[in-house]
Design an enzyme around this catalytic site. Structure first.
Site, PDB file in Angstrom:
ATOM      1  N   VAL A  79      11.271  -4.438   2.888  1.00 55.22           N
ATOM      2  CA  VAL A  79      10.977  -4.601   4.311  1.00 55.22           C
ATOM      3  C   VAL A  79      11.203  -3.288   5.055  1.00 55.22           C
ATOM      4  O   VAL A  79      12.143  -2.549   4.753  1.00 55.22           O
ATOM      5  CB  VAL A  79      11.871  -5.714   4.908  1.00 55.22           C
ATOM      6  CG1 VAL A  79      11.646  -5.868   6.402  1.00 55.22           C
ATOM      7  CG2 VAL A  79      11.610  -7.039   4.186  1.00 55.22           C
ATOM      8  N   ALA A  80      10.339  -3.007   6.047  1.00 59.52           N
ATOM      9  CA  ALA A  80      10.439  -1.793   6.876  1.00 59.52           C
ATOM     10  C   ALA A  80      10.554  -0.555   6.003  1.00 59.52           C
ATOM     11  O   ALA A  80      11.419   0.292   6.191  1.00 59.52           O
ATOM     12  CB  ALA A  80      11.632  -1.898   7.834  1.00 59.52           C
ATOM     13  N   ALA A  81       9.646  -0.463   5.026  1.00 62.24           N
ATOM     14  CA  ALA A  81       9.770   0.549   3.976  1.00 62.24           C
ATOM     15  C   ALA A  81       8.572   1.482   3.867  1.00 62.24           C
ATOM     16  O   ALA A  81       8.522   2.321   2.975  1.00 62.24           O
ATOM     17  CB  ALA A  81       9.991  -0.152   2.633  1.00 62.24           C
ATOM     18  N   LYS A 101       0.854  -1.192   0.000  1.00 63.90           N
ATOM     19  CA  LYS A 101       0.000   0.000   0.000  1.00 63.90           C
ATOM     20  C   LYS A 101       0.889   1.241   0.000  1.00 63.90           C
ATOM     21  O   LYS A 101       2.067   1.207   0.356  1.00 63.90           O
ATOM     22  CB  LYS A 101      -0.928   0.023   1.218  1.00 63.90           C
ATOM     23  CG  LYS A 101      -0.222   0.057   2.596  1.00 63.90           C
ATOM     24  CD  LYS A 101       0.229   1.431   3.039  1.00 63.90           C
ATOM     25  CE  LYS A 101       0.958   1.394   4.373  1.00 63.90           C
ATOM     26  NZ  LYS A 101       1.645   2.672   4.687  1.00 63.90           N
ATOM     27  N   ASP A 109      -2.391  -1.685  10.407  1.00 62.63           N
ATOM     28  CA  ASP A 109      -2.733  -1.659   8.981  1.00 62.63           C
ATOM     29  C   ASP A 109      -3.406  -2.941   8.497  1.00 62.63           C
ATOM     30  O   ASP A 109      -3.880  -3.000   7.360  1.00 62.63           O
ATOM     31  CB  ASP A 109      -1.475  -1.421   8.128  1.00 62.63           C
ATOM     32  CG  ASP A 109      -0.937  -0.006   8.253  1.00 62.63           C
ATOM     33  OD1 ASP A 109      -1.677   0.877   8.733  1.00 62.63           O
ATOM     34  OD2 ASP A 109       0.229   0.216   7.862  1.00 62.63           O
TER      35      ASP A 109
END
Length: 279
Positions: free
Chosen positions: A96-98, A11, A137
Site C-alpha cells: 500500500v502507498a508504494a 504497475k 492511473d
C-alpha cells in the site's frame, strides 16, 4: 447472486518525467507504464441488500467511501438506476502507498467488474473516462497495454516493450504522493526529449529508466538508494524507484537470475521482495 473474481495487477514506471505544474495544481507528466503480475485478488458480487460495501481488512486501506473502488462501484450503481447491492472483497497482495498503483488497479477492476455484473455495456473508453475522475492511473489499468501516458496520466498510447522479469523491493515504507510533488523542484528542458515507442530488449528499456520523483523521496528515505544499489549488485541490468516510491525494481532478462536475486535479498532483509514478470 452473480459473482465475478478477477486479478488487479500492479504497475511500475519505466520512466516518469514531470514536465510542468498546471494551473489546477496537478502536474503534466510523461511516463512509460508497465503492468506486472503482482496482483490483488478482487471478488465482486451482487447483493439483495442495497448499497456498496467494500471489505479488505488491510491496514491503511479504507472500507467505505474513502476507497476509490467503493466510489467506482457507487458511481456505476447510481448510473444503472437499479436498487441492488454490490459487495467487493479485496485481498491486498500489492504493498500500500508504494508507487505500484494498487488502489488505482482495484478501482479499475471494480469499474470493469460492476459494468459486467450490471450489464451496463459501457465501452472501455467510457470506463476510462469514468476512471479518470477517480484516479490518474485508473485509465491505464483499463487500457491493459504497456503505455506512454501523458497529461496527468490519462492520455494513453500503446508502447511495445520486450518481456522482462522484475525484482520488486519495498522497504515497508508508505510514501505520500502529495508530499513528494509538493517538494519537487522542477527543471526545464524535458519536452525536447523524444520517448521511443518500441523497446526490443531489456537493454532498450534500461536506456530510458528515469524518475524525476526519485531525488525527493530518496532525500527523505535514503534506504531507497541503498536498495537500488543492492539490486544492481545482485545482477539487475537496471534499477529504479517506481512512481513516488517507496518501491524499487530491478530489471532482468530471464526468470532464473531474477528469482535467485529475490531469494538473496529476502534472506538478507525484512523487506517485501518479489520476483514478477511483466504483462
Amino acid at each position: 447472486m452473480k459473482t465475478i473474481e478477477c486479478k488487479a495487477p500492479a504497475k511500475v514506471n519505466y520512466r516518469l518525467d514531470v514536465l510542468r505544474r498546471r494551473p489546477d495544481g496537478y502536474h503534466d507528466l510523461r511516463m512509460i507504464m508497465q503492468r506486472i503480475d503482482l496482483c490483488d485478488d478482487i471478488r465482486i458480487s451482487l447483493s439483495e441488500t442495497p448499497g456498496v460495501r467494500v471489505a479488505c481488512g488491510k491496514e491503511g486501506v479504507p472500507d467505505g467511501p474513502g476507497n476509490i473502488a467503493w466510489r467506482a462501484a457507487d458511481a456505476l450503481l447510481k448510473l444503472s438506476g437499479r436498487c441492488t447491492g454490490i459487495d467487493i472483497s479485496i485481498v491486498k497482495n500489492i504493498p500500500v502507498a508504494a508507487g505500484l498503483g494498487g488502489g488505482s488497479s482495484d478501482c479499475a477492476s471494480a469499474l470493469m467488474g460492476v459494468n459486467e455484473l450490471l450489464e451496463l455495456h459501457l465501452t472501455d473508453e467510457q470506463l476510462m473516462e469514468a476512471g479518470s475522475k477517480l484516479g490518474a492511473d485508473v485509465p491505464f489499468f483499463i487500457f491493459k497495454k504497456t503505455a506512454l501516458a501523458e497529461g496527468i496520466g490519462d492520455k494513453l498510447a500503446a508502447v511495445e516493450a520486450a518481456p522482462a522479469w522484475l525484482v520488486i523491493v519495498n522497504p515497508n515504507l508508505a510514501v505520500s504522493t502529495a508530499w513528494v510533488y509538493q517538494n519537487l523542484q522542477l527543471t526545464a528542458g524535458k519536452d525536447e526529449y523524444i520517448i521511443p515507442r518500441f523497446y526490443g530488449s531489456v537493454s532498450d528499456i534500461c536506456a530510458i529508466l528515469a524518475n524525476d520523483l526519485e531525488k525527493v523521496t530518496i532525500g527523505r528515505f535514503p534506504v531507497i538508494n541503498q536498495i537500488k544499489q543492492k539490486l544492481l549488485q545482485v545482477g539487475a541490468a537496471g534499477s529504479l524507484m517506481s512512481g513516488s516510491g517507496s518501491t524499487v525494481f530491478g530489471i532482468f532478462a530471464e526468470e532464473a537470475p531474477a528469482r535467485k536475486a529475490a531469494e538473496k535479498l529476502s534472506r538478507e532483509s525484512d523487506w517485501f521482495v518479489a520476483a514478477v514478470k511483466t504483462l
